[in-house]
Structures are given as C-alpha cells and as structure tokens.
Scaffold this active site. Structure first.
Site, short mmCIF file in Angstrom:
data_model
loop_
_atom_site.label_atom_id
_atom_site.label_comp_id
_atom_site.label_asym_id
_atom_site.label_seq_id
_atom_site.Cartn_x
_atom_site.Cartn_y
_atom_site.Cartn_z
N HIS A 50 -5.31 -1.54 -4.76
CA HIS A 50 -5.86 -0.44 -3.97
C HIS A 50 -6.73 0.40 -4.86
CE1 HIS A 50 -2.40 -1.78 -1.62
NE2 HIS A 50 -3.22 -1.57 -0.62
N LYS B 79 -14.14 -3.41 7.51
CA LYS B 79 -13.68 -4.25 6.40
C LYS B 79 -14.65 -5.39 6.15
CE LYS B 79 -10.71 -7.03 9.39
NZ LYS B 79 -9.35 -7.42 9.72
N CYS C 132 0.79 -1.23 0.00
CA CYS C 132 0.00 0.00 0.00
C CYS C 132 0.83 1.29 0.00
CB CYS C 132 -1.04 0.00 1.12
SG CYS C 132 -0.68 -1.05 2.52
N ARG D 99 7.36 -10.90 5.18
CA ARG D 99 7.01 -10.58 6.56
C ARG D 99 7.74 -11.56 7.46
NH1 ARG D 99 0.41 -9.88 6.03
NH2 ARG D 99 0.53 -8.23 4.45
N GLN E 7 0.99 -11.25 -3.12
CA GLN E 7 -0.44 -11.00 -2.98
C GLN E 7 -1.06 -10.63 -4.33
OE1 GLN E 7 0.02 -7.68 -0.22
NE2 GLN E 7 -0.98 -8.92 1.35
#
Length: 648
Positions: free
Chosen positions: A395, A475, A344, A373, A391
């Site tokens: 966005h 969300k 993002c 991560r 992923q």
RNA sequence: GCUGCUGUAGCUCAGUGGUAGAGCACUCCCUUGGUAAGGGAGAGGUCGACAGUUCAAUCCUGUCCAGCAGCACCA
C-alpha cells in the site's frame, strides 16, 4: 427504380437498382460466386445475402475463405442447427439463446432431464442430417405482437422474455432453417448445406443460469466448437490437448511440487520442489521491492472483528471471511475474530503508529501477506484459485498530488518484473467511476486522469473499462498473455481514499494541519500461488533456470563413477546450485528419461571416461545433443545460467 | 453456492450384489549398462465418509465430503 452505386474491395463500382440484395449482386458477378457466397459486408456492417441494399455502398462479398466472417456465420448457423436438432429429437425442450463465442458457440436449453454424452452424439448426428438437407435460410421482419403471440402459443416463455428486452425501435427478425424458426439478429448463410459438416464438434454440457443470474432457473448449455475446415477443427482440438498437457495440477503432481487434500480444500501443501520455486520467487520480489523503495512489514492473521467492522469488511465481505470464535474461560461472551482476507486494514494500523509527516510520504508499505478467503467451493481451481494464499501486496500512502508519479513508478516497476519473468506481452485496463460511488466528480476527474497520464508517461496504452472501478476509486489492471495466448490478470493498482478515512489515517501537512492520505493498493504478481500456477502453465513445467526446483542431476553411468558424481554435486552445491546425484542401479537411458520427464534442465552423465578426464557429459532438457565439459566449465556455466535476472 | 459428472493401490485406470485387478511407481535380487523405460520376484487397497435396502453392499438408494466442467462469485 432508383440506381445505387456499389463499390467493391478492388475499387471498381457498378450501378444496381436500389433494393438489390447482396445475393443478387453475387449472382450478377458470377455463377460460382453466387454459389459460394455466404454473406456480405456493406459499409462495414455484416449482413446476410438476403438483405436489401438501399443506398450507395461499399460492399464485400464473403465466402468460406474469409475466416472472420465465415467463422461467425458457420458457428451461428450451427447454433440454430443444433437447437433445431434438439427440438426435433425432444420436442418439449424449450429454446433460449445461442450466441457465437471464441472458437465456437453454445445454446442454452430448458429441459427436465440432463443431456448425456450419448445425447450429444445423437444431436451431432441429427445436425449432420440437417446440414445435408441443404435447407434454405429464410428471413422476415415480424411485428412484435405477432412474435410474442407466436412464442406464447408455442410455449416458449424464454423467447417472449427476450422480445420484451429488445429495444422497441429494433426490428424483430425471424430466421428459418427449413421449417424450424428462431428469433435472431442474423446474419446467416444461404442454406444449411454451406456449413462444413466435418468441421464441428459438440464439446460438453454444463449448467448456466438464465440471463447469467444466479437467482433465475438453471438451464443446460451445450458447447460446440466449429471451424471452416476439417483441418482447422483438428488443429484446434490438438491445441486443446496441448493446453491440457500444461495443466499445473498435472505438472504439479508429476514434478512433485505440491498437493492438496480433502481436509484443507483450497489450500496448498507445498512439497520441497514447489516450495523452492515459491521461496526463489519471493526472494526475488523482496530484492526488487527493497530496491524499489518499499519498506516491508508483517501483520497478524487473526484479527478481532472490531477492526473488520471499522474497515467495512464485516459488512461487505463477511461471507468470504473465515470467522474464528474463541470461547475463553470466564469470558462473558465469545471473542470473534476473522482470518484476514486482505492486508490493507492492518497496514493502516502500522501507518497510524506514530505521527506521520508529509515528509514521510509517499510511504510504500509492502507485505507478503498471508490471507484467507472463504471462496465458494465451485470457484476453487488447483493452486490458481484458493482459500489460503500470499499476496505480493503493498500500500502506497501518498497525497492526491503524488498519485500520478507513484503510478508511473509502479508501472515501470511491474514492467521490469514481468520482463524478468519472461512475459513480454501484457496490457493495461483502466476501470473508471461506477454508477454507485462516493467522492466528488472533480476528484474522480483528477484521479482517473492521473492514472491515464501515468500509463502514457510510462509509455503504455490502456483500454478503458467504463464503470468498472470500485465505489471509492478507479483502478488499473495489468493482464499478461501467456505462451499459448491465454490472458491472466495479475497486477493491479487501485486508488482508495475511503479506507484511510474509515480507519482515521492522517499525516501532518506542511501547513501544520492534519490531512488524510490516499492509499494505493497494488500488487504485481497477485498471489504467489496463482502466479506460480501461471508460470508452470506458461513454461509447460520447464521453468526458467533460476526458478527450477532441481537445476541439475548428476547421473552415474556405472557404479564406479558414483564417488566422482558426488564430487561434482558438491562442487555445484558450493556455488549455490541446486544439484543432486542419481546413483541408482539403473541404466543411463532410464535416468535420462526420468529426469527429462521431471523437467530437470541439466542432466550431467558420468561414466569412467568422465572420471578419468574429470569431465561431465552435459545434456540440456529437450536437446538430444550432449557435450563434454570439464568440471570447471560446467560449474562456471551453471553458476552463470542459474543467476536470478536481477543479479545478472 | 448452482447444474451435471466423478471418487477403486502413490499415479493412470479396469471390474463385480458373495469383502478386488492391470500398467507405471515402490522394495529386494540379477544385471555395470554411454544419453527418453534391461530382466525377475515381492509388498501394497475399510473400493471418499456415514446411513439405509439386502442373508450378503465397493457395486443399489439417500445424505455428506472432495474433485472435474460450466455458470455465478472474485467489496
């Protein structure tokens, strides 16, 4: 004494004195029911037979035949029986809690030495003895002080703490199985002998934090599974074996899809077969996204900490990031970068290039973003939970007014993809404002409503998860159900006004002023790694034709057919079909077995008969039947069945 | 990260205080076989890593690494 009226499930009602117990009602109906009865539902609530009924009620008396209630009671009583068995075997062990869970129960104990598999056998044996005692279950309501004093004297600190956390207005119930006693809400069976002694099994021992808190002591948890009959237990154990057969780590090895090794924990070495699945899936997603109005970008992996400080990740997410220090010659200080854990912030950088107009919104910016991560070591699991992954991220930069429409478009987009991938059962959860949050109540009201409305407009119901949203916005989570009923949360859509603010994203509105866009973080698959793991487990390795790494093997029956097999392979390859020849000096039985085990969807066998007639003998995976087809027929058939769903 | 368990050939697993074995896979030979394992021979291992105990460690002890189960985590 006052009379009350009890109504039975068949609609009949009878008068009884107030305060009668369900057990006494059962006895009044028949001797055999009194014996078989395990509990009762009174006005919708589940009670044991000792519970006095004080007013007019609807009542249903349960036996072991009532699956839902029987499972709950049997498992719950087994939790107590197990705790009693453990304390009889090792009197110094301290008891804590033991709830019923899916397919069974667990009980957490505090004991110095670990329980061994042999201990489990001994406990199981002791439990069977207790069941055979047919000890009656008794219950009493205790005064709090008495209960606290009792447990303090017995050296059971966990129980004391539990009592302290039970609301003051709730009565404390004590239950006895013989002489053994536990604090419990109930309900329970009439006596221990009602537990089917051959329908339970202790499964495993594992550590678990007291009250789920990693700062508190670790206890030993024993898991058990139980059903109302031996047959049902057996069916469940068989199901577990079936699930183990689907394990993507096992299939990944057998199908030669990928491997992992010590030097790169939590990262995948994709083999040619596995990478074929990956690229096919990615190509498919790329086509869908283009058609769905997304632009695709690609952004850096290694990014200076300044950006992470600005985005807030450095403060909130640092322990999950791989930090890279570069000691440049003559540099006064080391340059500190981090591998991106999310895309993002980088996408905002792309958005911020050039002045954006309201006419540019909504802007759907996608990236197959490779992220790293530093996941806790204990969290890693095959390719499902990894430290390096990609992923299907995007966005959507939009105005608040556009959230609802964009969400609806996204849900339709996602539904289409899940259907293409063979998942028809999935659900939506809407996570709403948490206690700690930013933004006005009015804005939360509007945005939560927008998400809910979008679900309805797309034709889907949703479940609300109160307070589970991020601090900056609500969300949606999309959870799909696989072939053996397991649930996987994959898709997500998260409303974020915070990051555009932090990274100073803006656009020029119709009014000529600068405005802040909203970001919708969204993903359909989640990560390719995890999703491929799910696909493998869902299909037991028998992937849809278009994703199968090896679609066809052409196997020669005699070596004189080798040249012809190669010709067939070439004809298939010319149509883009993933075909290979198996010309090894092995019998056809051997080849068929090996490729069946390897989950190859089509095996074409060719002997001299096929060479002469220019045909193949087709055998589909899992079918015993073969069929003879001409070369043209099989090429056309395979070209058709291997077409990705979006190209059909 | 925490608790427990595990780590021996490519895979699945035996085994022993005196430097190792099976089945499958692999290579070669025989076999040309018609739809889920034809026969024979051969090759293959610093017994996860590093320390310690011991005359001697794959085996005992410790530390570390990785994996497995569960817990915690998944802004």
């Amino acid at each position: 004494m006052a009379q009350i009226s009890l109504t039975f499930p068949d609609g009949n009602s009878r008068e009884y004195p107030a305060g009668i117990t369900a057990g006494e009602v059962a006895a009044d109906i028949s001797k055999s029911l009194a014996k078989k009865a395990i509990s009762a539902t009174v006005n919708g609530a589940h009670f044991d037979l000792q519970w006095p009924i004080t007013g007019d009620s609807a009542i249903a008396i349960h036996t072991l035949q009532d699956e839902v209630q029987a499972n709950e009671l049997v498992r719950h009583d087994l939790a107590h029986i197990m705790a009693r068995a453990v304390q009889e075997l090792w009197p110094d062990v301290k008891v804590t809690i033991g709830p019923v869970i899916k397919d069974g129960w667990y009980y957490d104990f505090d004991r110095q030495e670990p329980f061994t598999p042999e201990d489990l056998g001994a406990i199981e044996k002791k439990m069977k003895e207790i069941i055979n005692l047919r000890d009656p279950v008794k219950t009493e309501v205790w005064d709090r002080d008495v209960a606290v004093k009792y447990y303090e004297e017995r050296g059971e600190p966990y129980k004391v703490e539990l009592i302290d956390s039970i609301p003051g207005d709730e009565p404390l119930r004590m239950y006895w199985h013989g002489d053994w006693q536990d604090l419990c809400r109930g309900p329970h069976l009439q006596h221990t002998g009602q537990v089917p002694a051959d329908a339970f099994k202790l499964m495993n021992v594992a550590g678990a934090y007291w009250r789920g808190d990693s700062s508190r002591p670790m206890l030993q948890r024993i898991y058990g599974t139980a059903f109302t009959s031996k047959e049902k237990l057996k069916a469940h154990l068989t199901m577990l074996e079936e699930a183990a057969k689907r394990d993507h780590r096992k299939l990944g090895r057998e199908m030669n899809l990928f491997h992992m090794q010590e030097e790169a924990p939590g990262q995948v070495f994709w083999h040619p077969n596995g990478w074929t699945i990956y690229t096919e899936l990615q190509d498919y997603m790329r086509r869908k996204q283009r058609r769905g109005g997304y632009v695709e970008v690609n952004t850096p992996q290694v990014v200076n900490r300044k950006l992470w400080e600005a985005s807030g990740h450095w403060g909130n997410y640092q322990e999950n990031m791989f930090i890279v220090e570069v000691d440049e010659d003559h540099a006064r200080e080391k340059t500190i970068n981090a591998l991106k854990p999310m895309n993002c912030p980088c996408h905002v950088q792309v958005f911020n290039q050039g002045l954006k107009s309201y006419r540019d919104l909504p802007l759907r910016m996608a990236e197959f973003g490779s992220c790293n991560r530093y996941e806790p070591s204990g969290a890693l699991h095959g390719i499902m939970r990894v430290r390096g992954f990609t992923q299907d991220d995007a966005h959507i930069f939009c105005t608040e007014d556009q959230i609802e429409a964009e969400t609806k478009i996204f849900i339709d987009f996602l539904a289409d993809i899940y259907a293409d991938l063979g998942f028809t059962g999935w659900t939506i959860k809407l996570s709403t404002r948490p206690e700690k949050r930013i933004g006005s109540e009015e804005s939360w009201d509007r945005v939560e409503a927008a998400l809910g409305n979008a679900c309805k407009a797309a034709g889907y119901d949703y479940e609300i998860q109160e307070g589970e949203g991020a601090f900056y916005g609500p969300k949606l989570e999309f959870t799909l159900t696989d072939a053996i009923g397991r649930e996987w949360q994959c898709g997500t859509l998260q409303v974020d006004p915070n990051l555009p603010e932090r990274l100073d994203a803006n656009y020029i509105g119709q009014d000529g002023d600068k405005h802040r866009p909203i970001m919708l973080h969204r993903a359909v698959l989640g990560s390719f790694e995890r999703f491929i793991g799910i696909l493998i487990e869902n299909s037991e390795g028998k992937l849809p034709l278009w994703l199968a790494p090896r679609q066809v093997v052409v196997a020669s029956i005699v070596s004189d057919a080798d040249a012809y097999c190669l010709e067939v392979v070439e004809a298939l390859k010319a149509k883009g079909i993933r075909a290979e020849a198996d010309l090894r000096n092995e019998k056809i039985n051997y080849k068929v077995r090996e490729h069946s085990v390897g989950k190859v969807p089509y095996i074409l066998a060719c002997g001299m008969k096929e060479v002469e007639e220019r045909t193949v003998s087709t055998r589909r995976l899992g079918e015993k039947q073969t069929k003879t087809q001409t070369m043209d027929e099989i090429v056309a058939e395979l070209a058709s069945v291997t077409t990705p769903p979006d190209k059909r």
